[in-house]
Design an enzyme around this catalytic site. Structure first.
Site, PDB file in Angstrom:
ATOM      1  CB  CYS A 116      -0.858  -0.107   1.182  1.00 34.71           C
ATOM      2  SG  CYS A 116      -2.028  -1.311   0.770  1.00 34.71           S
ATOM      3  CG  HIS A 256      -2.694   2.906   3.393  1.00 38.03           C
ATOM      4  ND1 HIS A 256      -3.457   2.852   2.242  1.00 38.03           N
ATOM      5  CD2 HIS A 256      -2.655   1.887   4.054  1.00 38.03           C
ATOM      6  CE1 HIS A 256      -3.952   1.642   1.966  1.00 38.03           C
ATOM      7  NE2 HIS A 256      -3.596   0.846   3.123  1.00 38.03           N
ATOM      8  CG  ASN A 286      -6.842  -0.794   2.532  1.00 39.12           C
ATOM      9  OD1 ASN A 286      -6.280  -0.202   1.414  1.00 39.12           O
ATOM     10  ND2 ASN A 286      -6.306  -1.389   3.274  1.00 39.12           N
TER      11      ASN A 286
HETATM   12  N1  COA Z   1     -17.767  -9.584  11.364  1.00 35.10           N
HETATM   13  C1  COA Z   1     -17.984  -9.629  12.733  1.00 35.10           C
HETATM   14  N2  COA Z   1     -17.174 -10.253  13.364  1.00 35.10           N
HETATM   15  C2  COA Z   1     -15.753 -10.350  13.111  1.00 35.10           C
HETATM   16  C3  COA Z   1     -15.557  -9.803  11.487  1.00 35.10           C
HETATM   17  C4  COA Z   1     -16.571  -9.192  10.904  1.00 35.10           C
HETATM   18  N3  COA Z   1     -16.268  -9.072   9.612  1.00 35.10           N
HETATM   19  N4  COA Z   1     -14.306  -9.913  11.528  1.00 35.10           N
HETATM   20  C5  COA Z   1     -13.725 -10.717  12.798  1.00 35.10           C
HETATM   21  N5  COA Z   1     -14.728 -10.559  13.343  1.00 35.10           N
HETATM   22  C6  COA Z   1     -14.735 -11.419  14.840  1.00 35.10           C
HETATM   23  C7  COA Z   1     -13.562 -12.350  14.861  1.00 35.10           C
HETATM   24  O1  COA Z   1     -13.845 -13.681  14.381  1.00 35.10           O
HETATM   25  C8  COA Z   1     -13.372 -12.295  16.225  1.00 35.10           C
HETATM   26  O2  COA Z   1     -14.179 -13.144  16.924  1.00 35.10           O
HETATM   27  P1  COA Z   1     -13.896 -14.154  18.330  1.00 35.10           P
HETATM   28  O3  COA Z   1     -13.626 -13.094  19.491  1.00 35.10           O
HETATM   29  O4  COA Z   1     -15.180 -15.007  18.663  1.00 35.10           O
HETATM   30  O5  COA Z   1     -12.547 -14.781  17.994  1.00 35.10           O
HETATM   31  C9  COA Z   1     -13.668 -10.771  16.966  1.00 35.10           C
HETATM   32  O6  COA Z   1     -14.506 -10.434  15.898  1.00 35.10           O
HETATM   33  C10 COA Z   1     -12.490 -10.096  16.999  1.00 35.10           C
HETATM   34  O7  COA Z   1     -11.637 -10.230  16.015  1.00 35.10           O
HETATM   35  P2  COA Z   1     -10.366  -9.296  15.993  1.00 35.10           P
HETATM   36  O8  COA Z   1      -9.412  -9.986  14.789  1.00 35.10           O
HETATM   37  O9  COA Z   1      -9.639  -9.411  17.194  1.00 35.10           O
HETATM   38  O10 COA Z   1     -10.707  -7.698  15.590  1.00 35.10           O
HETATM   39  P3  COA Z   1      -9.933  -6.698  15.670  1.00 35.10           P
HETATM   40  O11 COA Z   1     -10.557  -5.413  16.545  1.00 35.10           O
HETATM   41  O12 COA Z   1      -8.322  -6.850  15.580  1.00 35.10           O
HETATM   42  O13 COA Z   1     -10.439  -6.041  14.115  1.00 35.10           O
HETATM   43  C11 COA Z   1      -9.241  -5.765  11.891  1.00 35.10           C
HETATM   44  C12 COA Z   1      -9.976  -6.680  12.981  1.00 35.10           C
HETATM   45  C13 COA Z   1      -9.266  -6.550  10.861  1.00 35.10           C
HETATM   46  C14 COA Z   1     -10.636  -4.862  11.469  1.00 35.10           C
HETATM   47  C15 COA Z   1      -8.221  -4.949  12.574  1.00 35.10           C
HETATM   48  O14 COA Z   1      -7.290  -6.071  13.147  1.00 35.10           O
HETATM   49  C16 COA Z   1      -7.575  -4.246  11.560  1.00 35.10           C
HETATM   50  O15 COA Z   1      -8.052  -3.372  10.730  1.00 35.10           O
HETATM   51  N6  COA Z   1      -6.272  -4.419  11.048  1.00 35.10           N
HETATM   52  C17 COA Z   1      -5.589  -3.976  10.067  1.00 35.10           C
HETATM   53  C18 COA Z   1      -5.811  -4.465   8.933  1.00 35.10           C
HETATM   54  C19 COA Z   1      -5.370  -3.445   7.635  1.00 35.10           C
HETATM   55  O16 COA Z   1      -5.615  -2.454   7.754  1.00 35.10           O
HETATM   56  N7  COA Z   1      -4.955  -4.034   6.556  1.00 35.10           N
HETATM   57  C20 COA Z   1      -4.376  -3.719   5.440  1.00 35.10           C
HETATM   58  C21 COA Z   1      -3.160  -3.128   5.754  1.00 35.10           C
HETATM   59  S1  COA Z   1      -2.553  -2.195   4.488  1.00 35.10           S
END
Ligand code: COA
Length: 335
Positions: A116, A256, A286
Site C-alpha cells: 500500500c 493510507h 481500503n
Molecule cells: N464481522 C463480525 N465479526 C468479525 C468480523 C466481521 N467482519 N471479522 C472478525 N470478526 C470477529 C472475529 O472472528 C473475532 O471473534 P472471536 O472473538 O469470537 O474470535 C472478533 O471479531 C475480534 O476479531 P479481531 O481480529 O480481534 O478484531 P480486531 O478488533 O482486531 O479488528 C481488523 C479486525 C481486521 C478490523 C483489524 O485488526 C484491522 O483493521 N487490522 C488492520 C488491517 C489492515 O488495515 N490491513 C490492510 C493494511 S494495508
C-alpha cells in the site's frame, strides 16, 4: 538536491468503479454487520470493479484525467510507473497494457509492487528520474483490484477492501506540488502478515491450492494494525526532519486509508488536528496503494488544498513496506 531540477506534480486523476457494495449487502452473505464493520474500521461501503474491468482499465481512466489536468501531450510522456499488487496478468507487466491503451508513443513502462506504499514509492522514483534530467515527463499510477483476490467467505478480510485507481503527471515545470523529501522502509521479516500463499514460484496454483483457499489474501489483522501505527508515525517524523519542518507547516496529511482507528491512533500520537486529515475510506474502503493517490486527487478537485505549506503522503502495507513524501504546495487552482 542542489544542481538537480525540481520535480513537480502537474496534474492528478482518479477512478472509482461504479458498483457500490454496502456493509448491509455484505451482512447478507457473511456473518457480519454494518455496526461491526463501521465501529472496527470506519468503512460504510466500498466500490467494486465490474466483472469485465481490469486493473489496467482503471489505471487508464485515472491517468487520462491526470493528463487532462496537466495539459502535457501524450507524446511527451517518457515513463509510466504503475504501482499495483493486482496486475492484469503475471506476465507481461500491466503498465505495458496501460501504455498501449493510453497511446503513449515514447513511454518506458514499469510495474512496481510495494504494497500500500506503492504510489508513494512511485513518486519518489519519478522524482529521481525527472530531477536528474534523465526524463522530462512521466506518469505515476496506482491501480488496485483486490476484489478479485479476496475470499468472499472470509469476514476478517473481504470487508476491508475496495477497488480504485489514482494517477499523477510528474515533470520539471512549475506545478501544483513540488515533490520534496521522502523516506522509504521495509521489514521483510513480516512478509506473511499480508500475503496470498499460492500463485507464485513457491506454490504455483494447483487444484489443492484452490481447494484450500490459498489463492486468496490472508492477513494477521492485529499485527498489521500495530505495525502500521508505529511505522506511519516514524516515517512521517523522518520526512519532516529531513525537510526541517514541523507538523504545523503541513496543511494536509494524506494517510493510507486502511482503517479509521489506525488513522485516529496516528493522529492522536502525532497531535495532528482531525481537520487536516481527509478521510475517504468510509465510502471507498481500503483501495491499497491507490488510496493515497485517490485522496490527493479528490482533495485537489474539491478545493481542499491549502494555499501554501506542505502535504504529507504516508503509506504502509504488505511487506511490510512503508514510505512517505512531502509535497510543497505551489499552485492550488483547479483546472
Ligand atoms: N464481522 C463480525 N465479526 C468479525 C468480523 C466481521 N467482519 N471479522 C472478525 N470478526 C470477529 C472475529 O472472528 C473475532 O471473534 P472471536 O472473538 O469470537 O474470535 C472478533 O471479531 C475480534 O476479531 P479481531 O481480529 O480481534 O478484531 P480486531 O478488533 O482486531 O479488528 C481488523 C479486525 C481486521 C478490523 C483489524 O485488526 C484491522 O483493521 N487490522 C488492520 C488491517 C489492515 O488495515 N490491513 C490492510 C493494511 S494495508
Amino acid at each position: 538536491m542542489d544542481g538537480l531540477r525540481k520535480a513537480c506534480i502537474l496534474g492528478t486523476g482518479s477512478y472509482i468503479p461504479e458498483r457500490v457494495v454496502t456493509n448491509n449487502d455484505l451482512s447478507r452473505i457473511l456473518d457480519t454487520s454494518d455496526e461491526w464493520i463501521r465501529t472496527r474500521t470506519g468503512i460504510r461501503e466500498r466500490h467494486l470493479a465490474a466483472e469485465n474491468e481490469s486493473a489496467s482499465d482503471m489505471a487508464v481512466k485515472a491517468a487520462e484525467r491526470a493528463l487532462k489536468m496537466s495539459g502535457i501531450p501524450k507524446h511527451r510522456i517518457g515513463f509510466i510507473i504503475l504501482a499495483t499488487g493486482t496486475p492484469d496478468y503475471p506476465i507481461p507487466n500491466t503498465s505495458s497494457l496501460v501504455q498501449d491503451k493510453l497511446g503513449l508513443p515514447h513511454a518506458g513502462a514499469v510495474d512496481i509492487s510495494a504494497g500500500c506504499a506503492g504510489f508513494i514509492h512511485g513518486l519518489v522514483m519519478a522524482k529521481g528520474l525527472v530531477s536528474s534530467g534523465l526524463f522530462d515527463y512521466g506518469l505515476v499510477i496506482s491501480s488496485e483490484m483486490l476484489s478479485k483476490h479476496l475470499d468472499w467467505k472470509d469476514r476478517t478480510t473481504c470487508i476491508l477492501f475496495g477497488d480504485g485507481a489514482g494517477a499523477a503527471v510528474v515533470g520539471p515545470d512549475q506545478g501544483k506540488f513540488e515533490i520534496c523529501s521522502s523516506d522509504m522502509g521495509t521489514d521483510g521479516s513480516c512478509w506473511d502478515c499480508i500475503h496470498i500463499p499460492a500463485g507464485g514460484t513457491v506454490e504455483p496454483v494447483s487444484e489443492e491450492a484452490i481447494r484450500k483457499d490459498k489463492i486468496y489474501l490472508k492477513m494477521n489483522g492485529r499485527k498489521v494494525f500495530q505495525n502500521s501505527v508505529r511505522r506511519m508515525i516514524d516515517t512521517a517524523a523522518a520526512v519532516m526532519a529531513k525537510e526541517e519542518i514541523t507538523a504545523d507547516e503541513v496543511g494536509l496529511f494524506l494517510f493510507h486509508q486502511a482503517n479509521i482507528r489506525i488513522i485516529q491512533c496516528v493522529a492522536k500520537k502525532m497531535g495532528i488536528p482531525w481537520g487536516k486529515i481527509p478521510i475517504e475510506l468510509d465510502r471507498l474502503g481500503n483501495t491499497g496503494p491507490a488510496s493515497v493517490a485517490i485522496a490527493l486527487d479528490l482533495a485537489v478537485r474539491d478545493y481542499r488544498i491549502p494555499e501554501d505549506g506542505y502535504i504529507l503522503l504516508d503509506g504502509f502495507g504488505a511487506g511490510f513496506i512503508w514510505s512517505s513524501v512531502l509535497l510543497r504546495i505551489e499552485h492550488t487552482e483547479k483546472e
